[in-house]
Scaffold this motif. Structure first.
Motif, PDB file in Angstrom:
ATOM      1  N   GLU A 160      89.277  30.845  48.269  1.00 54.24           N
ATOM      2  CA  GLU A 160      89.791  29.716  47.487  1.00 54.24           C
ATOM      3  C   GLU A 160      91.264  29.924  47.142  1.00 54.24           C
ATOM      4  O   GLU A 160      92.063  28.977  47.188  1.00 54.24           O
ATOM      5  CB  GLU A 160      88.958  29.551  46.214  1.00 54.24           C
ATOM      6  CG  GLU A 160      89.398  28.394  45.331  1.00 54.24           C
ATOM      7  CD  GLU A 160      89.345  27.051  46.038  1.00 54.24           C
ATOM      8  OE1 GLU A 160      90.196  26.184  45.741  1.00 54.24           O
ATOM      9  OE2 GLU A 160      88.452  26.852  46.898  1.00 54.24           O
ATOM     10  N   ASP A 161      91.634  31.150  46.815  1.00 57.24           N
ATOM     11  CA  ASP A 161      93.045  31.438  46.526  1.00 57.24           C
ATOM     12  C   ASP A 161      93.908  31.229  47.773  1.00 57.24           C
ATOM     13  O   ASP A 161      95.050  30.761  47.674  1.00 57.24           O
ATOM     14  CB  ASP A 161      93.201  32.866  46.010  1.00 57.24           C
ATOM     15  CG  ASP A 161      92.695  33.025  44.590  1.00 57.24           C
ATOM     16  OD1 ASP A 161      92.447  31.992  43.932  1.00 57.24           O
ATOM     17  OD2 ASP A 161      92.540  34.174  44.136  1.00 57.24           O
ATOM     18  N   THR A 165      94.458  27.537  48.089  1.00 51.70           N
ATOM     19  CA  THR A 165      95.430  27.062  47.100  1.00 51.70           C
ATOM     20  C   THR A 165      96.845  27.388  47.546  1.00 51.70           C
ATOM     21  O   THR A 165      97.761  26.562  47.429  1.00 51.70           O
ATOM     22  CB  THR A 165      95.142  27.704  45.733  1.00 51.70           C
ATOM     23  OG1 THR A 165      93.821  27.345  45.311  1.00 51.70           O
ATOM     24  CG2 THR A 165      96.131  27.217  44.680  1.00 51.70           C
ATOM     25  N   HIS A 218      92.916  18.445  46.873  1.00 54.92           N
ATOM     26  CA  HIS A 218      92.834  19.608  45.991  1.00 54.92           C
ATOM     27  C   HIS A 218      92.529  19.177  44.564  1.00 54.92           C
ATOM     28  O   HIS A 218      93.037  18.170  44.067  1.00 54.92           O
ATOM     29  CB  HIS A 218      94.133  20.407  46.067  1.00 54.92           C
ATOM     30  CG  HIS A 218      94.380  20.958  47.431  1.00 54.92           C
ATOM     31  ND1 HIS A 218      93.774  22.092  47.899  1.00 54.92           N
ATOM     32  CD2 HIS A 218      95.123  20.485  48.458  1.00 54.92           C
ATOM     33  CE1 HIS A 218      94.146  22.311  49.148  1.00 54.92           C
ATOM     34  NE2 HIS A 218      94.962  21.348  49.514  1.00 54.92           N
ATOM     35  N   ALA A 231      93.203  23.587  40.753  1.00 54.21           N
ATOM     36  CA  ALA A 231      94.077  24.215  41.747  1.00 54.21           C
ATOM     37  C   ALA A 231      95.487  23.646  41.653  1.00 54.21           C
ATOM     38  O   ALA A 231      96.478  24.377  41.772  1.00 54.21           O
ATOM     39  CB  ALA A 231      93.508  23.999  43.147  1.00 54.21           C
ATOM     40  N   THR A 232      95.579  22.346  41.421  1.00 56.12           N
ATOM     41  CA  THR A 232      96.893  21.710  41.294  1.00 56.12           C
ATOM     42  C   THR A 232      97.631  22.243  40.075  1.00 56.12           C
ATOM     43  O   THR A 232      98.828  22.543  40.127  1.00 56.12           O
ATOM     44  CB  THR A 232      96.733  20.188  41.201  1.00 56.12           C
ATOM     45  OG1 THR A 232      96.070  19.711  42.379  1.00 56.12           O
ATOM     46  CG2 THR A 232      98.077  19.492  41.079  1.00 56.12           C
ATOM     47  N   GLU A 246      97.270  25.142  38.710  1.00 56.53           N
ATOM     48  CA  GLU A 246      97.667  26.526  38.996  1.00 56.53           C
ATOM     49  C   GLU A 246      98.975  26.564  39.782  1.00 56.53           C
ATOM     50  O   GLU A 246      99.873  27.362  39.501  1.00 56.53           O
ATOM     51  CB  GLU A 246      96.550  27.224  39.786  1.00 56.53           C
ATOM     52  CG  GLU A 246      96.937  28.557  40.411  1.00 56.53           C
ATOM     53  CD  GLU A 246      97.183  29.656  39.401  1.00 56.53           C
ATOM     54  OE1 GLU A 246      97.725  30.708  39.804  1.00 56.53           O
ATOM     55  OE2 GLU A 246      96.841  29.473  38.221  1.00 56.53           O
TER      56      GLU A 246
END
Length: 242
Positions: free
Chosen positions: A92-93, A96, A177, A181-182, A184
């Protein structure tokens, strides 16, 4: 051959108290005891300690401890699920990071300086971005932006920097997204000091993800070796306590 706490500790530069603490926490299997009450360990304990310390860089201390505790209590499926979750977080990272790079590459150019110097209100900004004002209010509640308020009218006021952040957010949201996540990515953008300044941050972020991926592999390999050893019948005069 039995091992003393100091034998396990020396291999990793730990204190003997740390080894005892790991045993009490369930990270190591229970130690055997000599007739005089002294702890003695075996190769299974050494393998469990190696696995734990190898898992920490990729999963963190808490998750690594949970994995070894699950292994030592016979809950192998739980241990494997925790491993899977660590890999899922890394994936997931990575997504992102890829989204941040894509969004920055497609970020529109800044407006002319005269327009860029002026703050704007929610209605004109929503129209410029092709969004509804309600969407911008939702993004504010999610922590994407925090506009100030006009002292006279109470209307939301967005700075030029916030307008640029919202353009990036719109790109990310259009790419599918989520708000978390946005948020972050925008947080990293603010920390770095802007779109251009964030590019070295993204490079460093990529390096950390690569190191974490390698650490996950190392941790999994050490845990595999530990499990392989634990599945063998215990031998010798001093069982490992399993």
């Amino acid at each position: 051959m039995p091992l003393r706490p100091i034998d396990l500790a020396r291999e990793h530069g730990l204190s003997t108290q740390a080894v005892r603490n790991y045993e009490e926490a369930g990270i190591l299997p229970p130690a055997g005891r000599s007739p005089s009450g002294y702890r003695h360990y075996g190769e299974r304990h050494a393998a469990a300690l190696r696995a734990f310390l190898a898992l920490v860089p990729g999963h963190g201390h808490r998750e690594a401890a949970a994995i070894l505790c699950a292994v030592n209590s016979g809950a192998l499926e739980r241990a494997l699920r925790l491993l899977d979750e660590g890999h899922a977080r890394l994936a997931e990272d990575r997504r992102t990071l890829a989204a941040a790079r894509t969004a920055l590459a497609h970020l529109p150019d800044d407006p002319p300086p005269a327009a860029a110097d002026r703050p704007t209100h929610i209605g004109p900004l929503a129209h410029r971005l092709g969004l509804r004002p309600a969407t911008l209010r939702e993004w504010e509640r999610a922590g994407l932006v925090a506009p100030s308020r006009d002292a006279r009218t109470g209307y939301r006021v967005y700075t030029p920097a916030q307008v640029r952040e919202l353009r990036l957010a719109e790109q990310l949201r259009r790419g599918g997204h989520g708000l978390a996540a946005t948020a972050e990515i925008l947080h990293r953008l603010r920390d770095a000091g802007g779109p251009e300044a964030v590019r070295p941050t993204l490079t460093a972020w990529q390096a950390r993800l690569t190191a974490r991926g390698r650490a996950l592999l190392s941790g999994a390999a050490a845990l595999h070796a530990c499990l392989d050893l634990m599945e063998r019948p215990a031998t010798g005069d001093h069982p490992d306590g399993l």
